[in-house]
Design an enzyme around this catalytic site. Structure first.
Site, PDB file in Angstrom:
ATOM      1  N   ASP A 174      -0.295   4.026   1.877  1.00 23.00           N
ATOM      2  CA  ASP A 174       0.533   3.132   2.689  1.00 23.00           C
ATOM      3  C   ASP A 174      -0.325   2.366   3.698  1.00 23.00           C
ATOM      4  OD1 ASP A 174       2.858   1.933   3.553  1.00 23.00           O
ATOM      5  OD2 ASP A 174       3.407   3.566   4.908  1.00 23.00           O
TER       6      ASP A 174
ATOM      7  N   ASN B  62      10.155  -0.594  -4.541  1.00 25.04           N
ATOM      8  CA  ASN B  62       9.274  -1.756  -4.332  1.00 25.04           C
ATOM      9  C   ASN B  62       9.715  -2.988  -5.134  1.00 25.04           C
ATOM     10  OD1 ASN B  62       6.136   0.136  -4.001  1.00 25.04           O
ATOM     11  ND2 ASN B  62       7.571  -0.558  -2.425  1.00 25.04           N
ATOM     12  N   TRP B  63      10.543  -2.799  -6.180  1.00 24.39           N
ATOM     13  CA  TRP B  63      11.057  -3.965  -6.920  1.00 24.39           C
ATOM     14  C   TRP B  63      11.842  -4.894  -5.998  1.00 24.39           C
ATOM     15  CZ3 TRP B  63       8.787  -4.882 -11.278  1.00 24.39           C
ATOM     16  CH2 TRP B  63       8.424  -3.850 -12.141  1.00 24.39           C
TER      17      TRP B  63
HETATM   18  C1  FPP Z   1       1.804   0.289   0.374  1.00 27.40           C
HETATM   19  O1  FPP Z   1       1.412  -0.584   1.393  1.00 27.40           O
HETATM   20  C2  FPP Z   1       1.137   0.009  -0.874  1.00 27.40           C
HETATM   21  C3  FPP Z   1       1.751  -0.424  -2.014  1.00 27.40           C
HETATM   22  C4  FPP Z   1       3.200  -0.661  -2.117  1.00 27.40           C
HETATM   23  C5  FPP Z   1       1.023  -0.711  -3.248  1.00 27.40           C
HETATM   24  C6  FPP Z   1      -0.178   0.129  -3.574  1.00 27.40           C
HETATM   25  C7  FPP Z   1      -1.094  -0.688  -4.353  1.00 27.40           C
HETATM   26  C8  FPP Z   1      -2.439  -0.702  -4.246  1.00 27.40           C
HETATM   27  C9  FPP Z   1      -3.193   0.233  -3.405  1.00 27.40           C
HETATM   28  C10 FPP Z   1      -3.234  -1.729  -4.949  1.00 27.40           C
HETATM   29  C11 FPP Z   1      -3.470  -1.590  -6.390  1.00 27.40           C
HETATM   30  C12 FPP Z   1      -3.462  -0.244  -6.944  1.00 27.40           C
HETATM   31  C13 FPP Z   1      -4.216   0.171  -7.996  1.00 27.40           C
HETATM   32  C14 FPP Z   1      -3.948   1.500  -8.562  1.00 27.40           C
HETATM   33  C15 FPP Z   1      -5.311  -0.626  -8.544  1.00 27.40           C
HETATM   34  P1  FPP Z   1       2.521  -1.483   2.093  1.00 27.40           P
HETATM   35  O2  FPP Z   1       2.457  -2.827   1.456  1.00 27.40           O
HETATM   36  O3  FPP Z   1       3.837  -0.798   2.047  1.00 27.40           O
HETATM   37  O4  FPP Z   1       1.975  -1.538   3.559  1.00 27.40           O
HETATM   38  P2  FPP Z   1       2.825  -1.738   4.899  1.00 27.40           P
HETATM   39  O5  FPP Z   1       3.650  -0.500   5.058  1.00 27.40           O
HETATM   40  O6  FPP Z   1       1.763  -1.880   5.944  1.00 27.40           O
HETATM   41  O7  FPP Z   1       3.635  -2.981   4.712  1.00 27.40           O
END
Ligand code: FPP
Length: 250
Positions: free
Chosen positions: A29, A77-78
Protein backbone atom coordinates in the site's frame (compact mmCIF):
# COMPACT_ATOMS: atom_id res chain seq x y z
CA UNK A 1 19.68 -5.36 -11.76
CA UNK A 2 22.63 -7.66 -11.16
CA UNK A 3 22.18 -11.40 -11.49
CA UNK A 4 20.71 -13.07 -8.43
CA UNK A 5 23.06 -16.04 -8.63
CA UNK A 6 26.10 -13.73 -8.41
CA UNK A 7 24.73 -12.43 -5.14
CA UNK A 8 23.99 -15.86 -3.66
CA UNK A 9 22.10 -16.64 -0.49
CA UNK A 10 22.25 -14.19 2.40
CA UNK A 11 24.12 -14.90 5.64
CA UNK A 12 21.14 -15.22 7.98
CA UNK A 13 23.01 -15.38 11.29
CA UNK A 14 25.06 -12.30 10.39
CA UNK A 15 21.76 -10.54 9.74
CA UNK A 16 20.33 -11.62 13.10
CA UNK A 17 17.67 -13.77 11.43
CA UNK A 18 16.82 -16.82 13.52
CA UNK A 19 13.85 -18.15 11.59
CA UNK A 20 12.67 -17.68 8.01
CA UNK A 21 8.91 -17.71 7.40
CA UNK A 22 7.86 -20.25 4.82
CA UNK A 23 5.19 -17.96 3.37
CA UNK A 24 5.22 -14.16 3.38
CA UNK A 25 2.15 -12.26 2.14
CA UNK A 26 2.28 -8.53 1.43
CA UNK A 27 -0.32 -5.76 1.22
CA UNK A 28 1.60 -3.30 -0.96
CA UNK A 29 0.00 0.00 0.00
CA UNK A 30 0.99 3.62 -0.51
CA UNK A 31 1.88 3.87 -4.19
CA UNK A 32 -0.62 6.68 -4.75
CA UNK A 33 0.59 8.71 -1.76
CA UNK A 34 4.22 8.22 -2.76
CA UNK A 35 3.44 9.75 -6.16
CA UNK A 36 1.22 12.52 -4.80
CA UNK A 37 3.92 13.59 -2.33
CA UNK A 38 6.18 14.12 -5.32
CA UNK A 39 3.60 15.90 -7.46
CA UNK A 40 3.53 12.93 -9.84
CA UNK A 41 0.56 11.09 -11.36
CA UNK A 42 -0.53 8.03 -9.34
CA UNK A 43 0.62 5.65 -12.05
CA UNK A 44 4.22 6.73 -11.38
CA UNK A 45 3.71 5.43 -7.85
CA UNK A 46 2.64 2.07 -9.26
CA UNK A 47 5.71 2.04 -11.50
CA UNK A 48 7.95 2.69 -8.53
CA UNK A 49 5.93 0.02 -6.69
CA UNK A 50 6.83 -2.49 -9.39
CA UNK A 51 10.54 -1.81 -8.69
CA UNK A 52 9.88 -2.53 -5.02
CA UNK A 53 8.27 -5.83 -6.06
CA UNK A 54 11.51 -6.85 -7.78
CA UNK A 55 13.61 -5.90 -4.73
CA UNK A 56 11.38 -7.79 -2.34
CA UNK A 57 11.13 -10.86 -4.55
CA UNK A 58 14.91 -10.99 -4.84
CA UNK A 59 15.41 -10.57 -1.10
CA UNK A 60 12.76 -13.15 -0.22
CA UNK A 61 14.43 -15.59 -2.62
CA UNK A 62 17.88 -15.00 -1.16
CA UNK A 63 16.56 -15.42 2.38
CA UNK A 64 15.02 -18.76 1.47
CA UNK A 65 11.33 -17.79 1.73
CA UNK A 66 9.51 -20.45 -0.27
CA UNK A 67 6.20 -18.63 -0.91
CA UNK A 68 5.68 -14.94 -1.57
CA UNK A 69 2.13 -13.68 -2.17
CA UNK A 70 1.54 -10.09 -3.26
CA UNK A 71 -1.77 -8.21 -3.24
CA UNK A 72 -1.46 -6.57 -6.64
CA UNK A 73 -5.11 -5.77 -7.41
CA UNK A 74 -8.22 -6.26 -5.29
CA UNK A 75 -11.80 -6.93 -6.41
CA UNK A 76 -12.55 -3.48 -5.01
CA UNK A 77 -9.78 -1.86 -7.11
CA UNK A 78 -12.00 -2.27 -10.22
CA UNK A 79 -13.91 0.74 -8.82
CA UNK A 80 -10.90 3.09 -9.25
CA UNK A 81 -10.92 5.60 -12.13
CA UNK A 82 -10.83 3.79 -15.49
CA UNK A 83 -7.56 5.48 -16.45
CA UNK A 84 -5.79 4.16 -13.33
CA UNK A 85 -7.19 0.64 -13.80
CA UNK A 86 -6.05 0.61 -17.42
CA UNK A 87 -2.54 1.80 -16.54
CA UNK A 88 -2.27 -0.75 -13.71
CA UNK A 89 -3.31 -3.54 -16.07
CA UNK A 90 -0.74 -2.39 -18.64
CA UNK A 91 1.92 -2.36 -15.95
CA UNK A 92 0.97 -5.83 -14.76
CA UNK A 93 1.04 -7.23 -18.28
CA UNK A 94 4.41 -5.61 -18.91
CA UNK A 95 5.91 -7.11 -15.76
CA UNK A 96 4.37 -10.55 -16.16
CA UNK A 97 6.08 -10.58 -19.58
CA UNK A 98 9.38 -8.93 -18.71
CA UNK A 99 10.16 -10.97 -15.58
CA UNK A 100 9.56 -14.38 -17.09
CA UNK A 101 13.13 -15.18 -18.15
CA UNK A 102 14.52 -14.22 -14.76
CA UNK A 103 11.86 -16.18 -12.86
CA UNK A 104 12.37 -19.26 -15.00
CA UNK A 105 16.16 -19.07 -14.53
CA UNK A 106 15.69 -18.91 -10.76
CA UNK A 107 13.23 -21.83 -10.70
CA UNK A 108 10.36 -19.69 -9.47
CA UNK A 109 6.82 -20.88 -9.99
CA UNK A 110 4.28 -18.18 -10.85
CA UNK A 111 0.54 -18.27 -10.18
CA UNK A 112 -2.42 -15.92 -10.10
CA UNK A 113 -5.09 -15.94 -7.39
CA UNK A 114 -8.49 -14.30 -7.53
CA UNK A 115 -11.43 -13.79 -9.90
CA UNK A 116 -8.99 -14.02 -12.76
CA UNK A 117 -11.80 -14.31 -15.32
CA UNK A 118 -12.44 -10.59 -14.75
CA UNK A 119 -8.98 -9.68 -16.08
CA UNK A 120 -8.58 -8.39 -19.65
CA UNK A 121 -8.27 -11.46 -21.97
CA UNK A 122 -4.72 -10.57 -23.01
CA UNK A 123 -3.51 -10.57 -19.39
CA UNK A 124 -5.41 -13.73 -18.52
CA UNK A 125 -3.87 -15.56 -21.51
CA UNK A 126 -0.34 -14.40 -20.60
CA UNK A 127 -0.87 -15.34 -16.97
CA UNK A 128 -2.22 -18.82 -17.76
CA UNK A 129 0.63 -19.43 -20.20
CA UNK A 130 3.27 -18.43 -17.64
CA UNK A 131 1.54 -20.43 -14.91
CA UNK A 132 1.71 -23.53 -17.12
CA UNK A 133 5.34 -23.00 -18.16
CA UNK A 134 6.53 -22.35 -14.62
CA UNK A 135 4.41 -25.05 -12.95
CA UNK A 136 7.28 -27.46 -12.32
CA UNK A 137 9.62 -24.82 -10.86
CA UNK A 138 10.22 -25.74 -7.24
CA UNK A 139 12.65 -23.23 -5.72
CA UNK A 140 10.02 -20.66 -4.79
CA UNK A 141 6.39 -19.78 -5.56
CA UNK A 142 5.35 -16.23 -6.43
CA UNK A 143 1.59 -15.71 -6.21
CA UNK A 144 -0.05 -12.52 -7.45
CA UNK A 145 -3.45 -11.82 -5.95
CA UNK A 146 -5.29 -10.21 -8.86
CA UNK A 147 -8.92 -9.21 -8.83
CA UNK A 148 -8.77 -10.83 -5.39
CA UNK A 149 -11.09 -10.48 -2.42
CA UNK A 150 -11.10 -12.65 0.69
CA UNK A 151 -14.85 -12.43 1.23
CA UNK A 152 -15.50 -13.21 -2.43
CA UNK A 153 -13.19 -16.24 -2.13
CA UNK A 154 -15.10 -17.57 0.88
CA UNK A 155 -18.54 -16.95 -0.67
CA UNK A 156 -17.38 -18.85 -3.76
CA UNK A 157 -16.23 -21.75 -1.56
CA UNK A 158 -19.55 -21.76 0.32
CA UNK A 159 -21.48 -21.79 -2.96
CA UNK A 160 -19.47 -24.72 -4.31
CA UNK A 161 -20.04 -26.69 -1.11
CA UNK A 162 -23.78 -25.88 -1.21
CA UNK A 163 -23.91 -27.17 -4.79
CA UNK A 164 -22.27 -30.44 -3.70
CA UNK A 165 -24.78 -30.79 -0.88
CA UNK A 166 -27.70 -29.98 -3.20
CA UNK A 167 -26.46 -32.59 -5.68
CA UNK A 168 -26.36 -35.19 -2.89
CA UNK A 169 -22.58 -35.64 -3.10
CA UNK A 170 -21.81 -34.14 0.31
CA UNK A 171 -23.43 -34.24 3.74
CA UNK A 172 -23.45 -30.93 5.71
CA UNK A 173 -21.91 -32.69 8.70
CA UNK A 174 -18.90 -33.62 6.56
CA UNK A 175 -18.02 -29.96 5.98
CA UNK A 176 -14.97 -29.12 8.05
CA UNK A 177 -12.00 -26.74 7.76
CA UNK A 178 -10.05 -29.07 5.48
CA UNK A 179 -13.04 -29.57 3.17
CA UNK A 180 -13.70 -25.81 3.07
CA UNK A 181 -10.05 -25.09 2.27
CA UNK A 182 -10.25 -27.36 -0.76
CA UNK A 183 -12.64 -24.83 -2.34
CA UNK A 184 -10.39 -21.79 -1.91
CA UNK A 185 -8.66 -20.46 -5.04
CA UNK A 186 -5.35 -22.21 -4.28
CA UNK A 187 -5.93 -25.05 -1.81
CA UNK A 188 -2.29 -26.15 -1.91
CA UNK A 189 -0.94 -22.75 -0.86
CA UNK A 190 0.27 -22.95 2.76
CA UNK A 191 -1.11 -20.31 5.12
CA UNK A 192 1.06 -17.16 5.38
CA UNK A 193 3.35 -17.10 8.41
CA UNK A 194 4.03 -13.39 8.08
CA UNK A 195 1.77 -10.65 6.70
CA UNK A 196 3.46 -7.35 5.86
CA UNK A 197 1.46 -4.18 5.30
CA UNK A 198 3.07 -0.94 4.18
CA UNK A 199 1.94 2.70 4.54
CA UNK A 200 0.76 2.41 8.12
CA UNK A 201 -2.92 1.50 7.78
CA UNK A 202 -4.00 -0.89 10.52
CA UNK A 203 -6.30 -3.14 8.52
CA UNK A 204 -6.26 -6.31 6.42
CA UNK A 205 -8.38 -4.96 3.53
CA UNK A 206 -10.08 -8.19 2.47
CA UNK A 207 -6.76 -9.98 1.90
CA UNK A 208 -6.49 -13.75 2.51
CA UNK A 209 -9.09 -13.61 5.27
CA UNK A 210 -9.21 -17.37 5.77
CA UNK A 211 -5.48 -17.95 5.36
CA UNK A 212 -4.12 -15.27 7.73
CA UNK A 213 -5.90 -16.65 10.82
CA UNK A 214 -2.56 -17.20 12.60
CA UNK A 215 -0.20 -15.01 10.54
CA UNK A 216 2.17 -12.71 12.38
CA UNK A 217 1.67 -9.07 11.37
CA UNK A 218 4.35 -6.55 10.46
CA UNK A 219 2.95 -3.09 9.77
CA UNK A 220 5.20 -0.23 8.73
CA UNK A 221 4.71 3.45 7.93
CA UNK A 222 7.00 3.06 4.90
CA UNK A 223 5.18 3.59 1.60
CA UNK A 224 5.44 0.57 -0.70
CA UNK A 225 7.74 2.17 -3.32
CA UNK A 226 10.24 2.94 -0.52
CA UNK A 227 10.12 -0.60 0.89
CA UNK A 228 13.28 -2.56 0.16
CA UNK A 229 15.78 -5.25 1.13
CA UNK A 230 16.61 -3.77 4.53
CA UNK A 231 13.07 -3.50 5.76
CA UNK A 232 12.03 -6.87 4.40
CA UNK A 233 14.94 -8.35 6.35
CA UNK A 234 13.80 -6.39 9.42
CA UNK A 235 10.29 -7.84 9.13
CA UNK A 236 11.75 -11.35 8.94
CA UNK A 237 14.07 -10.60 11.88
CA UNK A 238 11.09 -9.49 13.98
CA UNK A 239 9.14 -12.56 12.88
CA UNK A 240 11.91 -14.74 14.34
CA UNK A 241 11.35 -13.12 17.76
CA UNK A 242 7.62 -13.77 17.86
CA UNK A 243 6.19 -16.49 20.05
CA UNK A 244 3.67 -18.32 17.86
CA UNK A 245 1.19 -20.27 19.95
CA UNK A 246 -1.72 -20.95 17.58
CA UNK A 247 -4.18 -20.56 20.43
CA UNK A 248 -2.28 -22.96 22.69
CA UNK A 249 -0.32 -22.29 25.87
CA UNK A 250 3.47 -22.42 25.81
C1 FPP B 1 -1.75 0.22 -3.46
O1 FPP B 1 -1.35 1.55 -3.47
C2 FPP B 1 -1.23 -0.52 -4.59
C3 FPP B 1 -1.98 -1.06 -5.58
C4 FPP B 1 -3.45 -0.98 -5.63
C5 FPP B 1 -1.40 -1.78 -6.72
C6 FPP B 1 -0.16 -2.59 -6.48
C7 FPP B 1 0.60 -2.62 -7.72
C8 FPP B 1 1.94 -2.54 -7.84
C9 FPP B 1 2.85 -2.55 -6.69
C10 FPP B 1 2.56 -2.36 -9.17
C11 FPP B 1 2.68 -3.52 -10.06
C12 FPP B 1 2.75 -4.84 -9.44
C13 FPP B 1 3.44 -5.90 -9.95
C14 FPP B 1 3.25 -7.21 -9.32
C15 FPP B 1 4.40 -5.77 -11.04
P1 FPP B 1 -2.47 2.68 -3.51
O2 FPP B 1 -2.59 3.12 -4.93
O3 FPP B 1 -3.71 2.19 -2.86
O4 FPP B 1 -1.80 3.80 -2.64
P2 FPP B 1 -2.54 4.92 -1.78
O5 FPP B 1 -3.22 4.21 -0.66
O6 FPP B 1 -1.40 5.79 -1.32
O7 FPP B 1 -3.48 5.63 -2.70
Amino acid sequence: MSSWSEEGPLDLSAMGITQVPRHVAVIMDGNGRWATHRGLPRVMGHKAGADAVRRVLRTAYRLGVSHLTLYAFSEQNWGRPQEEVTRLMELLLHHIRSEQVELMERGIRFQGMGSLERLPPEILAELRDFEARSSSNADMTLTLALSYGGREEMVRAARQLAEEVAAGRLRPEDINEERFKQHLYLPALPDPDLLIRTSGELRVSNFLLWQIAYAELYITETLWPDFGEEEFAEAVRQYGRRDRRFGLTR
